[in-house]
Design an enzyme around this catalytic site. Structure first.
Site, PDB file in Angstrom:
ATOM      1  N   GLU A  72     -35.131  43.196  13.891  1.00 47.91           N
ATOM      2  CA  GLU A  72     -35.051  42.507  15.183  1.00 47.91           C
ATOM      3  C   GLU A  72     -35.490  41.045  15.115  1.00 47.91           C
ATOM      4  O   GLU A  72     -35.385  40.325  16.097  1.00 47.91           O
ATOM      5  CB  GLU A  72     -35.833  43.261  16.259  1.00 47.91           C
ATOM      6  CG  GLU A  72     -37.327  43.310  16.028  1.00 47.91           C
ATOM      7  CD  GLU A  72     -37.752  44.432  15.091  1.00 47.91           C
ATOM      8  OE1 GLU A  72     -36.906  45.003  14.374  1.00 47.91           O
ATOM      9  OE2 GLU A  72     -38.954  44.720  15.075  1.00 47.91           O
ATOM     10  N   GLU A 131     -21.056  33.193  -0.868  1.00 48.07           N
ATOM     11  CA  GLU A 131     -21.125  34.166   0.241  1.00 48.07           C
ATOM     12  C   GLU A 131     -19.982  35.154   0.137  1.00 48.07           C
ATOM     13  O   GLU A 131     -20.152  36.357   0.302  1.00 48.07           O
ATOM     14  CB  GLU A 131     -21.041  33.440   1.588  1.00 48.07           C
ATOM     15  CG  GLU A 131     -22.229  32.579   1.935  1.00 48.07           C
ATOM     16  CD  GLU A 131     -22.108  32.033   3.352  1.00 48.07           C
ATOM     17  OE1 GLU A 131     -21.706  32.762   4.262  1.00 48.07           O
ATOM     18  OE2 GLU A 131     -22.418  30.840   3.543  1.00 48.07           O
ATOM     19  N   ASN A 179     -16.002  35.259   6.179  1.00 47.22           N
ATOM     20  CA  ASN A 179     -16.681  36.392   5.529  1.00 47.22           C
ATOM     21  C   ASN A 179     -16.059  37.719   5.942  1.00 47.22           C
ATOM     22  O   ASN A 179     -15.933  38.633   5.123  1.00 47.22           O
ATOM     23  CB  ASN A 179     -18.181  36.363   5.843  1.00 47.22           C
ATOM     24  CG  ASN A 179     -18.918  35.409   4.931  1.00 47.22           C
ATOM     25  OD1 ASN A 179     -19.087  35.679   3.746  1.00 47.22           O
ATOM     26  ND2 ASN A 179     -19.326  34.264   5.477  1.00 47.22           N
ATOM     27  N   ASP A 194     -32.924  36.532  10.797  1.00 51.96           N
ATOM     28  CA  ASP A 194     -32.729  36.318   9.351  1.00 51.96           C
ATOM     29  C   ASP A 194     -33.940  36.807   8.551  1.00 51.96           C
ATOM     30  O   ASP A 194     -34.477  36.093   7.702  1.00 51.96           O
ATOM     31  CB  ASP A 194     -32.467  34.819   9.075  1.00 51.96           C
ATOM     32  CG  ASP A 194     -31.233  34.327   9.811  1.00 51.96           C
ATOM     33  OD1 ASP A 194     -30.271  35.105   9.958  1.00 51.96           O
ATOM     34  OD2 ASP A 194     -31.235  33.163  10.253  1.00 51.96           O
ATOM     35  N   ARG A 227     -29.390  40.523  28.232  1.00 51.29           N
ATOM     36  CA  ARG A 227     -29.084  40.877  26.837  1.00 51.29           C
ATOM     37  C   ARG A 227     -28.809  42.378  26.735  1.00 51.29           C
ATOM     38  O   ARG A 227     -27.890  42.816  26.030  1.00 51.29           O
ATOM     39  CB  ARG A 227     -30.284  40.517  25.954  1.00 51.29           C
ATOM     40  CG  ARG A 227     -30.153  41.011  24.510  1.00 51.29           C
ATOM     41  CD  ARG A 227     -31.408  40.694  23.702  1.00 51.29           C
ATOM     42  NE  ARG A 227     -31.642  39.273  23.659  1.00 51.29           N
ATOM     43  CZ  ARG A 227     -31.081  38.449  22.772  1.00 51.29           C
ATOM     44  NH1 ARG A 227     -30.271  38.929  21.851  1.00 51.29           N
ATOM     45  NH2 ARG A 227     -31.340  37.179  22.794  1.00 51.29           N
ATOM     46  N   HIS A 232     -26.506  35.095   5.216  1.00 48.24           N
ATOM     47  CA  HIS A 232     -27.108  33.849   5.680  1.00 48.24           C
ATOM     48  C   HIS A 232     -26.972  32.791   4.586  1.00 48.24           C
ATOM     49  O   HIS A 232     -27.205  33.088   3.405  1.00 48.24           O
ATOM     50  CB  HIS A 232     -28.586  34.074   6.024  1.00 48.24           C
ATOM     51  CG  HIS A 232     -29.237  32.849   6.570  1.00 48.24           C
ATOM     52  ND1 HIS A 232     -29.012  32.403   7.855  1.00 48.24           N
ATOM     53  CD2 HIS A 232     -30.080  31.959   5.991  1.00 48.24           C
ATOM     54  CE1 HIS A 232     -29.689  31.285   8.041  1.00 48.24           C
ATOM     55  NE2 HIS A 232     -30.350  30.998   6.941  1.00 48.24           N
TER      56      HIS A 232
END
Ligand code: GRF
Length: 202
Positions: free
Chosen positions: A144, A176, A16, A147, A67, A111
């Site tokens: 947040e 896509e 992609n 998907d 994170r 997605h």
């Protein structure tokens, strides 16, 4: 029209990313790739970006304690590259709310299902297991949640009786590659707003 500066975040193959880059080179999308970020050192997409002589940075999340520490490094790299938009292209990390807030309504994801059906990993396997007759792909703004953000564009793909995850994934991937550049191009060149969860082009 000024060129948007786009960062690509990827973890894997990078097909992609290559389609987005190709559309920019052909001037179908008024943007340039300002940076390619990978959290996986061996990602083939990172190697492809290097061979195209695009700016790249590899920031493995495993090297970071938290994170937040990892995202701070990614955000710093995006800031240095003066990025306007972020396109997730097979980036296998959930972004925190504070990361998303740095680029409000300026982070896109693709997605391989018709969201909200089959979020998360192995969307094509999920679709086959459920027995749906159509699946497809979705370009959406990122929030947040996984998907989850407002949908920009979707494309429907038939599911055939003899499909397996490989054949269905390949059919979805063709679409896509079409809708990701198309969606980014529309967002960059048209007027739009968000109403509730809807992205309205006007
Ligand atoms: C694509 O199927 C995309 O929809 C999903 O991850 C896959 C990435 O493929 N988010 P690639 O790395 O772009 O080839």
């Amino acid at each position: 029209m000024s060129q948007a500066r786009v960062a690509i975040l990827l973890s894997g193959r990078g097909s992609n990313f290559l389609e987005l880059h190709g559309a920019m080179v052909r001037k179908e999308v008024p943007a340039e790739i300002a940076l390619v970020v990978s959290n996986v050192a061996e990602a083939p997409g990172l190697e492809k970006a290097r061979s195209l002589r695009l700016p790249t940075v590899c920031l493995p999340h495993r090297h970071e304690a938290t994170r937040e520490a990892h995202e701070a490094k990614v955000l710093a790299a995006l800031g240095r590259a003066e990025v306007d938009w972020v396109c997730l292209a097979g980036y296998m990390r959930l972004l925190s709310a504070s990361f998303v807030a740095e680029y409000p309504e300026r982070i896109l994801n693709i997605h391989p299902s018709l969201l909200p059906a089959f979020p998360g990993r192995n969307a094509q396997e999920q679709a086959l297991e459920w027995g749906v007759r159509v699946s497809g792909c979705t370009v959406h703004l990122v929030d947040e949640e996984l998907d989850h953000g407002p949908i920009v564009m979707q494309r429907v793909v038939p599911v055939h009786d003899d499909d397996n995850p490989i054949s269905l994934s390949a059919r979805i991937l063709v679409e896509e590659h079409r809708i990701y550049p198309e969606a980014l191009g529309r967002l960059l060149t048209e007027r739009w707003r968000i109403s509730g969860r809807r992205v309205i082009f006007s």
